[in-house]
Each structure stands twice: as structure tokens, then as C-alpha cells.
Design an enzyme around this catalytic site. Sequence first.
Site, PDB file in Angstrom:
ATOM      1  N   ASN A 150       0.800  -1.231   0.000  1.00 34.26           N
ATOM      2  CA  ASN A 150       0.000   0.000   0.000  1.00 34.26           C
ATOM      3  C   ASN A 150       0.831   1.280   0.000  1.00 34.26           C
ATOM      4  O   ASN A 150       0.416   2.287  -0.571  1.00 34.26           O
ATOM      5  CB  ASN A 150      -0.992  -0.018   1.168  1.00 34.26           C
ATOM      6  CG  ASN A 150      -0.306  -0.079   2.492  1.00 34.26           C
ATOM      7  OD1 ASN A 150       0.806  -0.586   2.601  1.00 34.26           O
ATOM      8  ND2 ASN A 150      -0.936   0.445   3.510  1.00 34.26           N
ATOM      9  N   GLY A 226       2.134  -5.881   7.380  1.00 33.83           N
ATOM     10  CA  GLY A 226       1.162  -6.539   6.515  1.00 33.83           C
ATOM     11  C   GLY A 226      -0.056  -6.957   7.308  1.00 33.83           C
ATOM     12  O   GLY A 226      -0.370  -6.362   8.346  1.00 33.83           O
ATOM     13  N   THR A 228      -2.806  -9.104   9.580  1.00 38.61           N
ATOM     14  CA  THR A 228      -2.761  -9.766  10.887  1.00 38.61           C
ATOM     15  C   THR A 228      -2.685 -11.287  10.737  1.00 38.61           C
ATOM     16  O   THR A 228      -1.947 -11.952  11.480  1.00 38.61           O
ATOM     17  CB  THR A 228      -3.993  -9.318  11.699  1.00 38.61           C
ATOM     18  OG1 THR A 228      -3.837  -7.911  11.956  1.00 38.61           O
ATOM     19  CG2 THR A 228      -4.130 -10.043  13.019  1.00 38.61           C
ATOM     20  N   THR A 230      -1.438 -13.012   8.200  1.00 36.14           N
ATOM     21  CA  THR A 230      -0.095 -13.363   7.703  1.00 36.14           C
ATOM     22  C   THR A 230       0.898 -13.353   8.863  1.00 36.14           C
ATOM     23  O   THR A 230       1.764 -14.224   8.961  1.00 36.14           O
ATOM     24  CB  THR A 230       0.377 -12.355   6.623  1.00 36.14           C
ATOM     25  OG1 THR A 230      -0.683 -12.143   5.696  1.00 36.14           O
ATOM     26  CG2 THR A 230       1.598 -12.838   5.893  1.00 36.14           C
ATOM     27  N   ALA A 231       0.749 -12.361   9.751  1.00 35.68           N
ATOM     28  CA  ALA A 231       1.671 -12.264  10.888  1.00 35.68           C
ATOM     29  C   ALA A 231       1.584 -13.497  11.777  1.00 35.68           C
ATOM     30  O   ALA A 231       2.601 -13.965  12.311  1.00 35.68           O
ATOM     31  CB  ALA A 231       1.366 -11.009  11.696  1.00 35.68           C
ATOM     32  N   GLU A 248       3.857  -4.830  12.249  1.00 35.51           N
ATOM     33  CA  GLU A 248       2.945  -3.680  12.095  1.00 35.51           C
ATOM     34  C   GLU A 248       1.802  -4.155  11.228  1.00 35.51           C
ATOM     35  O   GLU A 248       1.994  -4.438  10.034  1.00 35.51           O
ATOM     36  CB  GLU A 248       3.681  -2.506  11.462  1.00 35.51           C
ATOM     37  CG  GLU A 248       4.740  -1.963  12.395  1.00 35.51           C
ATOM     38  CD  GLU A 248       5.375  -0.669  11.924  1.00 35.51           C
ATOM     39  OE1 GLU A 248       5.044  -0.188  10.834  1.00 35.51           O
ATOM     40  OE2 GLU A 248       6.208  -0.151  12.671  1.00 35.51           O
ATOM     41  N   CYS A 282      -3.044   1.575   6.404  1.00 35.89           N
ATOM     42  CA  CYS A 282      -3.420   0.882   7.643  1.00 35.89           C
ATOM     43  C   CYS A 282      -4.047   1.844   8.647  1.00 35.89           C
ATOM     44  O   CYS A 282      -4.829   1.438   9.496  1.00 35.89           O
ATOM     45  CB  CYS A 282      -2.214   0.195   8.250  1.00 35.89           C
ATOM     46  SG  CYS A 282      -0.854   1.350   8.550  1.00 35.89           S
ATOM     47  N   GLU A 462       8.378   0.600  16.244  1.00 35.31           N
ATOM     48  CA  GLU A 462       9.511   1.163  15.515  1.00 35.31           C
ATOM     49  C   GLU A 462       9.335   2.680  15.534  1.00 35.31           C
ATOM     50  O   GLU A 462       8.316   3.192  15.991  1.00 35.31           O
ATOM     51  CB  GLU A 462       9.587   0.565  14.107  1.00 35.31           C
ATOM     52  CG  GLU A 462       9.827  -0.959  14.162  1.00 35.31           C
ATOM     53  CD  GLU A 462      10.352  -1.582  12.882  1.00 35.31           C
ATOM     54  OE1 GLU A 462      11.122  -0.923  12.173  1.00 35.31           O
ATOM     55  OE2 GLU A 462       9.989  -2.741  12.608  1.00 35.31           O
TER      56      GLU A 462
END
Length: 481
Positions: A150, A226, A228, A230-231, A248, A282, A462
Site C-alpha cells: 500500500n 502486513g 494480521t 499473515t503475521a 505492524e 493501515c 519502531e
Amino acid sequence: MEAIANFIDGRMSPPLNGRYLDNYCPRDGKAYSRLPDSTAEDVEAAVKAAARAFCSWKNLKRQERAAILLRLAALIEERSEAFAEAESRDQGKPIELARMVDIPRAIENFRFFAGAILHQEEAAFQTSPEIINYTMRQPLGVAGLISPWNLPLYLLTWKIAPALATGNTVVAKPSELTPMTAFMLAELFNSAGIPPGVCNIVFGRGETAGDALVAHPLVPLISFTGGTDTAARIGKRAAPFYKKLSFELGGKNPGLIFADCDLEAALRGSLRSSFLNQGEICLCTSRLLVEESLLPRFSEAFVAAAQNLKVGDPQKSATFMGPLVSQEHLEKVEGYISRATADGQGKLLTGGKRLSLEGELEGGYYFQPTVLLVSDQSAEIIQEEVFGPVVTVSSFRTYEEAIQLANQTRYGLATSIWTQNINTAHRAARDIEAAQVWVNTWMNRDLRVPFGGMKASGIGREGGRHSIEFYTEEKNICLQI
Ligand code: NDP
């Protein structure tokens, strides 16, 4: 058709298996370039190159690393317009947004961390006249960096800059949907003076190239931005290696509109926060919670303003909303709207349909700015991240109800509060479960502040010293004299 290459060990490297993926332009839905469909073999070559380069890169004086990052920033700046055009072509981002936000911010990321690393402090503690404890921060090794589509260059450089500044070497895997600006960045590495192996970019799919990076034993940290879900997969794959992780992730960000707000400012701000970059940020607002007494006025004005937004050619400066990123994403957004309206959970106030534009834009993935009135807070459209130009409107009667509604999803990324009452602003900022709270504004960022999400929106922070801490390991050394 142009075929882009991986960048490994200082060289453009075609994928070892010779396979490529088509890269589609969202503006017209046509494939216009190809990217490597890399596998674990390419990732292996990149990680080995990064591991070989680590020792000499970490031992460079920080001033020298900073100077290289500043040269890279200057090289991007010289090519700002080309980067903005590429970002707009690849992602569907309105070019003016790429010019005003994405590209300047990518440059700023390198300048910021080139400066920040010069000011890093370590501590010394004199325990007794004979004993001194001191701490030392050291880079970890090869940083695995995985970024989404994005804000392709902005988010990739947000990871590369601190990783390199702190002395790590890098293997980055950008999203397969938006590879072009990462490739253009890699073309500048040698001219900036980045030694071979220090910064490698491997293109390809998440489940192959991304997975190989996450599960590589020589990669001790993963910074991932990316989705949630996938995380969760990445977390499981990384767990046996005890990797350091920063996630994130997604959001379902509420905008709280209290009746005492400055209505003009709340309308303008919420319109931007809901539809900027087609809602594909996001931090975008996807749930507007409006105090009941203001709801009719607010909704009417908001819907009228949404209908006036200029949707069209992302390469034209006057366009506010371009196409969505891919055909698959367009269908996903459509699916959410049709389910929400079919089962009566949402009443469509405007939009809800794809737009078929003509001429050069035929075949592009355009979607109308969409507003739905929803009262059932368990509805899928309220609970799940749509990540498109879709915002729901619901009402609340009391402060307590506003907070309850705001906190009623699994996410906790960001919120905007619109009120003229400073007490309400402070209370809501305290009570809302979101790591980033804006009061009477949206998406203003200072690069020094911690950035990340609460709940299912992420782990780790971060930004500024938080990035320096993430990309380094702190040691305590105790010395007796
Ligand atoms: P995805 O989670 O689908 O993908 C993100 C990156 O991970 C891509 O490079 C993707 O590769 C890669 N990937 C996918 N599967 C795996 C895997 N199994 N192992 C390793 N890597 C993998 O997200 P999107 O690209 O669709 O981005 C949108 C999401 O990102 C939204 O949820 C959004 O909210 C979130 N986001 C969060 C931000 C934040 O700062 N909190 C900022 C921006 C976005 P590929 O694309 O090639 O499949």
C-alpha cells in the site's frame, strides 16, 4: 515487457529458476512488467551474501554508514518524479499523493536514521569505586524485512534505513504486487556506495520467497508490515528460531465525532482519513462513530462530500482516488459490501459499486467511495478490515458507549477524536485501545515517536530510538578495576 531482477551481492540477478510473475497496472488492468518468482534458492543466495557482508558493515564507523545513507537519499531525491510515477503506476496511488507523501517520506527515512544513529547513547553505571557496568548496543546480523503493497517505497525504506544505520545487513522482500520502486531503489545502491551484500532485495511471492526468509536460520530478526493473519503464520514459522519480531499489522480504526466538534474540520479530516489512497492505508478510518444528535447533519454532509471526490486516472494531478491495487482486492472489497447489504446489516448511503471507466482506463480496478450506516456492531463489515474506500457510520449516545464501540474489535492501531472539549479529548485518548491517537487531526507523524499497534494490530514499536533498539541487541558489561 520489462523484466526486473533481484538485487543480490551488489548485482542484478535474475531468478535462479528463471520464472517470472506478471506485474499488473491497476490503472488499466494490463500486465506491464515482470518480476522474479523467487524461491528459497534465491533467498539463500541473498542471505549468504548479507551474512558475508555483515562483519565489515557493522565495523564501519557510524559516520561512514550515515554518509552512505545520505547519498542514497540524495539519489532518490534527484529522481523523485520518476519514483512518483512508478509508485502511481504500480499501486494505483494518485500521483500527487506519491509526490507529496510517499517519495519525500522515503527520502526522509534515510536522512532521519542517518542522523539518529549519530546521536545514539549508551549508558555507564558506576556500582562502586571498583565496579563499573556499561551497556553496549550491537546489530544482530541479517535483518529480514517484509513489506506490503500500500505504501511500497515509504514502508520498505522505513525498515531498510534503521536496519542499515545500526549496522545490520539486509534481505528485503517487497510485496509481489508493487515491486517497481523497490527495484529502482536497488538500482541506486552501488552508486550510493553500499558495499556488495549489505542490502539485498528478493522479489516474489509471500508464501515462497517470504516464507524462506522468515524460516532462514541465519536471519535473527524479522520486521514485517502486513496483514494480521499473515503475521500469525510468520510468528509460528519464526518461533523455533527465537527470532526478534516486529509486526505492524491491520487496523479497524474508529473516528470519534463528538457533537461539540468543529464540524467543518471533522468532516474534512474524516473524508481524508477514510478515502486517502483509496482507503488503502493501515491508519485509515474505517468506522465513524458519531454522537447521535449530530448524526443526521454529519451523515448528510459526509455523504455529499464523498460523492464529490474525484475518482479516476491516478496519473493526473487532480485525482483524489485512483484504482484499487488488484483485481483480487477489488473482488474482496465488493464481497464485503454485498454481504453487508444482503443480510441487512448495513444500509448503503452512497457508493458500493465498481466503476467502469473508459478509454485508457478501461479494465482498471476502480471502486466508488462507499459509506454504510451500520448499527449491529458484530457485523462482519464492522469487525473485519476491508482495506478499501469503505467506511461505516454508527451512532452513540454517551461517552461510555462511544468508548465501548471504539474498542469492540480485535484491532488497536489508530483513532481520531474530534471534539472541542479538552477533557473529552484527554479521557478518550486514555480510554481508547489504540496505540496511535490523533485529536482533531489525522496522520500527522513525528518520526521520533513509537509507532506500532495494540491488540491484533501488532507487536513491537519502531520509530526513532525504538527502531534503533529493535535493530540492535543490548549487552551489559561489568568490569572490576
Ligand atoms: P499481506 O500480509 O498479504 O502481505 C504483506 C507482505 O508479506 C507481502 O510482502 C507479502 O508478500 C508477504 N507475505 C505474505 N504471506 C507471507 C508468508 N507466509 N511469509 C512471509 N511473507 C509473506 O498484506 P498486504 O500486502 O495485503 O498489505 C495489507 C495489510 O498490511 C493490511 O492488513 C494493512 O492494514 C497492513 N498494513 C499495516 C501497516 C502498519 O503499519 N500497521 C501499514 C501498512 C499496511 P506478497 O504480497 O508477495 O504475497
